[in-house]
Design an enzyme around this catalytic site. Structure first.
Site, short mmCIF file in Angstrom:
data_model
loop_
_atom_site.label_atom_id
_atom_site.label_comp_id
_atom_site.label_asym_id
_atom_site.label_seq_id
_atom_site.Cartn_x
_atom_site.Cartn_y
_atom_site.Cartn_z
N HIS A 129 13.30 -5.64 21.28
CA HIS A 129 12.76 -3.87 21.06
C HIS A 129 13.19 -4.08 18.78
O HIS A 129 11.93 -3.56 18.39
CB HIS A 129 14.04 -2.94 20.62
CG HIS A 129 12.98 -1.39 20.45
ND1 HIS A 129 12.36 -1.23 21.19
CD2 HIS A 129 13.81 -0.68 19.39
CE1 HIS A 129 12.35 -0.07 20.34
NE2 HIS A 129 13.40 0.48 19.45
N LYS A 191 6.70 10.23 14.49
CA LYS A 191 7.42 11.28 15.23
C LYS A 191 8.62 10.92 14.32
O LYS A 191 9.00 9.97 13.74
CB LYS A 191 7.29 10.52 16.85
CG LYS A 191 8.37 9.27 16.74
CD LYS A 191 8.65 8.85 18.24
CE LYS A 191 9.83 7.80 17.94
NZ LYS A 191 10.65 7.25 19.30
N ASP A 217 3.76 0.43 23.93
CA ASP A 217 5.10 0.00 23.74
C ASP A 217 5.70 -0.89 24.31
O ASP A 217 5.23 -1.11 24.55
CB ASP A 217 5.53 1.83 23.73
CG ASP A 217 7.45 2.13 22.70
OD1 ASP A 217 7.17 0.90 22.20
OD2 ASP A 217 7.60 3.31 23.19
#
Length: 304
Positions: A129, A191, A217
């Protein structure tokens, strides 16, 4: 030096596919859970003097699967294995690479420390990530990228009316790579995260009106980010033909329910996470075994 491949129980099908791709039988290991919940691990292979690869993504339940990996590693180390390689196609706690408040634990570093204590010589992961997590390890980390494989799987679904969409600023570099490989324009959603499962969209940069969005993503957990992105591009007039691409499709909690509310045509992901549920849209899964096997051959010097 020859190679033995073991698989934990977190994603047995991927472990079996990896062993087949490497041209080796999957190592035999007996795993049993006692009535009190303790896990018993016993190798049924001689690993003395051998390279050993253990594949075990730390998918939910993360703690249980991590402990299983460490117990298997301990059994191999005590059995005389020459070198140990941990293959974590999905690395749990990769989002815990920094603290946002003084009272938080640093989960990513703690897991790195536990793996180092597990006698591993090297670690392999796919699309962490955050690449910054590599700095938490004192052992070599082979960070593999599944982007090219996913791009090729996506290519048949791409046309001149498509647009790549990054669901937040953190995914921009990844989305840029997809856009570049596919020759498509890029749009970016801004966001802010309200909680671990809720997000607030603040705006969109780029043109999506009349176009078919490809939302990119690295990870889908509860799908709050993906659902909010889909709702945003729909409000901006995109076509009702949304594709979602993610390396790791955990799809936990309300994820499927959230994605079912928006017109997602298909989801493309890898098999880093086992998929056991029926989805209300087409799900294409790209196998990671060839990518993992190629890297393992290079690391260990083990051919077919």
């Amino acid at each position: 030096m020859d190679l033995t491949v073991f698989s934990g129980t977190a994603n047995r099908p991927l472990g079996e596919a990896l062993a087949r791709t490497l041209g080796r039988p999957l190592g035999k290991c007996h795993l049993e859970r006692f009535p009190d919940g303790e896990l018993h691990v016993e190798l049924q292979e001689d690993v003395r003097g051998r390279n050993v690869c253990i594949i075990q993504p730390t998918v939910p339940p993360v703690g249980e699967n991590l402990l299983e990996l460490l117990l298997m590693a301990d059994a191999c180390w005590r059995g005389g294995a020459a070198r140990l390689l941990a293959v974590l196609p999905y690395f749990g706690y990769a989002r815990h690479d920094r603290r946002s408040s003084p009272g938080e634990a640093l989960g990513g570093r703690l897991v790195a420390d536990l793996l180092e204590r597990g006698h591993f010589d090297r670690l392999m992961a796919v699309n962490l990530h955050t690449a910054a997590l590599e700095g938490c390890f004192n052992m070599p980390l082979e960070h593999l990228d599944a982007c090219t494989m996913l791009v090729e799987a996506l290519r048949p679904h791409v046309g001149p009316g498509s647009v790549v969409v990054s669901p937040d600023l953190g995914a921009v570099k990844l989305a840029e790579r997809y856009a570049r490989h596919l020759g498509l324009p890029l749009a970016i959603v801004h966001k802010s995260r309200v909680s671990g499962s809720e997000v607030n969209v603040q705006g969109l940069v780029g043109e999506v009106r009349g176009l078919r969005p490809i939302i990119v993503d690295d990870l889908i957990s509860t799908a709050g980010t993906i659902a909010a992105t889909a709702e945003t591009v729909l409000k901006e007039g995109c076509a009702d033909d949304i594709t979602v691409v993610a390396t790791h499709a955990l799809l936990v909690g309300p994820a499927v329910e959230r994605l079912a509310r928006v017109p997602i045509r298909r989801l493309l992901s890898t098999d880093s996470v086992p998929h056991r549920m029926e989805l209300p849209f087409k799900h294409e899964v790209v196998g990671l075994a060839p990518l993992l096997a190629d890297a393992i051959r290079r690391i260990t010097g083990s051919g077919r």
